[in-house]
Design a protein around this motif. Structure first.
Motif, short mmCIF file in Angstrom:
data_model
loop_
_atom_site.label_atom_id
_atom_site.label_comp_id
_atom_site.label_asym_id
_atom_site.label_seq_id
_atom_site.Cartn_x
_atom_site.Cartn_y
_atom_site.Cartn_z
N VAL A 146 0.84 -1.20 0.00
CA VAL A 146 0.00 0.00 0.00
C VAL A 146 0.88 1.25 0.00
CG1 VAL A 146 -1.66 1.32 1.37
CG2 VAL A 146 -2.02 -1.11 1.01
N ALA A 147 1.97 1.24 0.79
CA ALA A 147 2.88 2.39 0.81
C ALA A 147 3.50 2.60 -0.58
CB ALA A 147 3.97 2.17 1.86
N PHE A 148 3.87 1.51 -1.25
CA PHE A 148 4.42 1.62 -2.60
C PHE A 148 3.39 2.23 -3.56
CE2 PHE A 148 4.51 -0.32 -6.82
CZ PHE A 148 5.68 0.27 -7.32
N CYS A 149 2.15 1.74 -3.47
CA CYS A 149 1.10 2.25 -4.36
C CYS A 149 0.86 3.74 -4.12
CB CYS A 149 -0.20 1.46 -4.18
SG CYS A 149 -0.10 -0.22 -4.78
N VAL A 150 0.83 4.14 -2.86
CA VAL A 150 0.61 5.56 -2.54
C VAL A 150 1.77 6.39 -3.05
CG1 VAL A 150 0.48 7.19 -0.62
CG2 VAL A 150 -0.92 5.13 -0.59
N ALA A 151 3.01 5.93 -2.84
CA ALA A 151 4.18 6.68 -3.30
C ALA A 151 4.21 6.75 -4.82
CB ALA A 151 5.45 6.02 -2.77
N ALA A 152 3.92 5.65 -5.49
CA ALA A 152 3.93 5.65 -6.95
C ALA A 152 2.85 6.59 -7.50
CB ALA A 152 3.73 4.24 -7.48
N TYR A 153 1.70 6.58 -6.87
CA TYR A 153 0.61 7.44 -7.33
C TYR A 153 0.91 8.91 -7.08
CZ TYR A 153 -3.98 9.60 -7.71
OH TYR A 153 -5.02 10.42 -8.06
#
Length: 186
Positions: free
Chosen positions: A112-119
């Motif tokens: 989830v942290a990766f998805c938020v950072a990528a977004y």
């Protein structure tokens, strides 16, 4: 014949027949009572049937639609109030071992942290890249479609030109017959 065997032999005793008769009458009584209750009240408002168009005097004024305030659960409060509420619920869940934080939870948190950072960091770049690719595919598709349309139009023109082929062959055959007749007469 199988049911006659069961009836003629003393397969059922008097008690089992009485139990079946009682069960059948109870089931029938319940069905009759449920059927006599009629249409449920929740269906009546949605079952309006008009054989003709609706008249102006029959039309009801529309009720104003409730506007969604947004925010936390549609209350209009800031979404930041979810943080203390979540912490208030999470502390007892962790303390009382209702929820155990294990490697799957940690892996999900990292994802989830990766998805938020990528977004948040690369969302526009990813969007532009995908949109550019989509526009390129759409352009190629339209070019191919135009070629297919041109080929079909050419085929249509060819078929229209050959539409009188039967008449042409009949005229050729008629000329040939006249030629043979003239040759035989000469």
């Amino acid at each position: 014949t199988g049911s006659c065997f069961l009836l003629h032999s003393n397969f059922f005793n008097e008690n089992s027949i009485e139990m079946l008769r009682t069960a059948a009458s109870v089931a029938a009584r319940r069905n009759i009572l449920n059927a006599s209750k009629g249409t449920p009240a929740c269906w009546t408002s949605s079952m309006n049937f008009h054989a003709s168009t609706r008249r102006d005097e029959e039309a009801k004024p529309l009720e104003p639609v409730a506007v969604d305030k947004g925010g936390l659960f549609g209350t209009g409060l800031s979404e930041w109030f979810a943080l203390p509420i979540g912490m208030t619920l999470a502390i007892p869940a962790l303390k009382l071992d209702w929820y155990v934080v294990n490697e799957e939870t940690q892996l999900a948190a990292v994802f989830v942290a990766f998805c938020v950072a990528a977004y948040s960091q690369g969302g526009d770049a990813i969007y532009k890249s995908l949109d550019e690719r989509a526009q390129l595919l759409l352009k190629e598709h339209n070019e191919t479609e135009d070629k297919v349309i041109a080929a079909l139009e050419q085929k249509l023109d060819f078929l229209k030109a050959n539409q009188n082929m039967v008449n042409d062959f009949e005229a050729i055959n008629k000329i040939r017959e006249e030629s043979y007749t003239n040759l035989n007469a000469a």
